[in-house]
Design an enzyme around this catalytic site. Structure first.
Site, PDB file in Angstrom:
ATOM      1  N   SER A 117      -2.550  -8.192   0.593  1.00  0.00           N
ATOM      2  CA  SER A 117      -0.996  -7.594   1.083  1.00  0.00           C
ATOM      3  C   SER A 117      -1.171  -7.216   2.491  1.00  0.00           C
ATOM      4  O   SER A 117      -0.158  -6.628   3.113  1.00  0.00           O
ATOM      5  CB  SER A 117      -0.507  -6.819   0.255  1.00  0.00           C
ATOM      6  OG  SER A 117      -1.336  -5.524   0.130  1.00  0.00           O
TER       7      SER A 117
ATOM      8  N   HIS B 280      -2.323   0.684   1.748  1.00  0.00           N
ATOM      9  CA  HIS B 280      -0.934  -0.144   2.562  1.00  0.00           C
ATOM     10  C   HIS B 280      -0.780   0.938   3.824  1.00  0.00           C
ATOM     11  O   HIS B 280      -1.411   1.954   3.867  1.00  0.00           O
ATOM     12  CB  HIS B 280       0.251   0.076   1.738  1.00  0.00           C
ATOM     13  CG  HIS B 280       0.324  -1.394   0.717  1.00  0.00           C
ATOM     14  ND1 HIS B 280       1.097  -1.546  -0.066  1.00  0.00           N
ATOM     15  CD2 HIS B 280      -0.479  -2.330   0.835  1.00  0.00           C
ATOM     16  CE1 HIS B 280       1.051  -2.653  -0.716  1.00  0.00           C
ATOM     17  NE2 HIS B 280      -0.145  -3.163  -0.086  1.00  0.00           N
TER      18      HIS B 280
ATOM     19  N   ASP C  98       6.992  -0.426  -0.459  1.00  0.00           N
ATOM     20  CA  ASP C  98       6.499  -0.233  -1.764  1.00  0.00           C
ATOM     21  C   ASP C  98       7.167   0.237  -2.904  1.00  0.00           C
ATOM     22  O   ASP C  98       6.847   0.571  -3.939  1.00  0.00           O
ATOM     23  CB  ASP C  98       5.284   0.585  -1.688  1.00  0.00           C
ATOM     24  CG  ASP C  98       4.308  -0.447  -1.006  1.00  0.00           C
ATOM     25  OD1 ASP C  98       3.173   0.187  -0.397  1.00  0.00           O
ATOM     26  OD2 ASP C  98       4.420  -1.771  -0.717  1.00  0.00           O
TER      27      ASP C  98
END
Lengths: 167, 180
Positions: free
Chosen positions: B57, B96, B123
């Site tokens: 990701s 992230h 998210d």
């Protein structure tokens, strides 16, 4: 002492150590780079400015973003991740940062660019404080190396403000 | 096959004192590795100072199998930082980038929203039911440095544990059959 197992063990340990030292030196060489980036953002238009049903302000705007970030690239740079964030304060929050647009620059030739875009991510406040508010637009960049330490920095551009009334 | 015969001979001829010496030196190696790991935890201020990237990701910046070095300081969390966090009820940490920060005037606490560079949306789908933001206590550390490919060793050993047993067995055999 001279069996195949020992030789293999010694070889592997030595090569891993040498690789680690090379990665560290590559990362240290990034410090030798002198950086001189420049950027300019113009807000062309506030497309709309509304209050959501859940009582948070939301705004959509279109910007012209131009920047020259070529001096940030070194031989150890894999990519540059840049994003534009709006920063402002409200009576409720001492600092709000909302990312509006981001991009990945994979190579030095792409680092000098001009783009006309509306905000990629929704600009929603925590509350109803945006009317007439002044805000800064910051261009952040994150240098992601091929190996080693990552650097991040930003340019702050001031002087933008929201309209006084919803539209 | 003289190599197998030699190994069997040396296993048979082990004496107690030599065996104890080997065991102590093995113990020293394991404990010094543990000391280094705990020391790193103190220096970086993070519960796990090194993490392996497990998903795609954050591509093309971080690929599966890369290693990230984490650091956690008292500095406030700001947009653009790459953070590692745990969702309540999930044990796998997620790496992230922070895209939204709201810091309260009075308490100084922050609400943080994250997104993977390679994901289309933020998210919120990953957070717990009804959770809109992360707070500081969810965040384990900020990524400050990175090494490519080294994490594949951990991924292979986790996904195919038989390789872990083979490796430890071979190392143990090497230590026991050494003539020192």
């Amino acid at each position: 002492m001279h069996s195949f197992g020992y030789r293999l063990n010694g070889l592997l340990t030595f090569s891993v150590t040498i690789l680690a030292i090379m990665c560290a030196i590559a990362s240290l060489s990034d410090n030798l780079n002198s950086r001189s980036p420049s950027a300019e953002i113009q807000v062309m238009n506030i497309n709309w400015f509304q209050k959501q049903p859940q009582a948070n302000d939301e705004v959509s705007l279109t910007m012209n973003i131009s920047a020259d970030l070529q001096s940030l690239f070194t031989w150890n740079t894999k990519q540059l991740f840049i994003f534009v964030a709006a920063e402002y304060d409200t009576p409720k929050n001492s600092l709000n940062q909302v990312s509006l647009w981001d991009a990945i620059i994979p190579a030095k030739v792409h680092a000098k660019f001009w783009i006309h875009t509306s905000n990629k991510y929704r600009f929603v406040d925590q509350g109803k404080y945006l009317r007439g508010k002044k805000f800064n637009l910051t261009l952040h960049w994150h240098v992601m190396p091929k190996t080693g330490k990552m650097f991040a920095d930003k340019i702050v551009l001031t002087g933008y403000s929201f309209p006084e009334e919803y539209r | 096959m003289g190599w197998i015969g030699d190994t069997l001979d040396s296993v048979k001829s082990i004496q107690i004192r030599q065996l104890l010496t080997q065991a102590v030196s093995l113990g020293m190696i394991v404990t010094s590795a543990l000391i280094i790991w705990k020391g790193l935890m103190c220096v970086t201020g993070s519960e796990s100072p090194v993490v392996v990237v497990l998903s795609g990701s954050m591509e093309p910046g971080f690929k599966r199998g890369d290693i990230l070095f984490l650091h956690m300081s008292k500095d406030p969390i700001r947009a653009g930082e790459i953070v590692v966090f745990n969702i309540d009820g999930r044990e796998i940490p997620i790496v992230h980038r922070v895209i939204k920060v709201h810091e309260r005037q009075d308490t100084g606490e922050v609400d943080v929203l994250t997104k993977g560079d390679n994901n289309y949306g933020d998210d919120r789908l990953l957070y717990a039911q009804g959770q809109l933001y992360l707070q500081r206590h969810h965040i384990m550390g900020r990524a400050v440095g990175f090494l490519p490919y080294v994490g594949w060793v951990t991924i292979i050993m986790t996904e195919k544990p038989i390789i872990k047993y083979i490796l430890i067995g071979a190392l143990g055999l090497l230590v026991i059959t050494s003539k020192d």
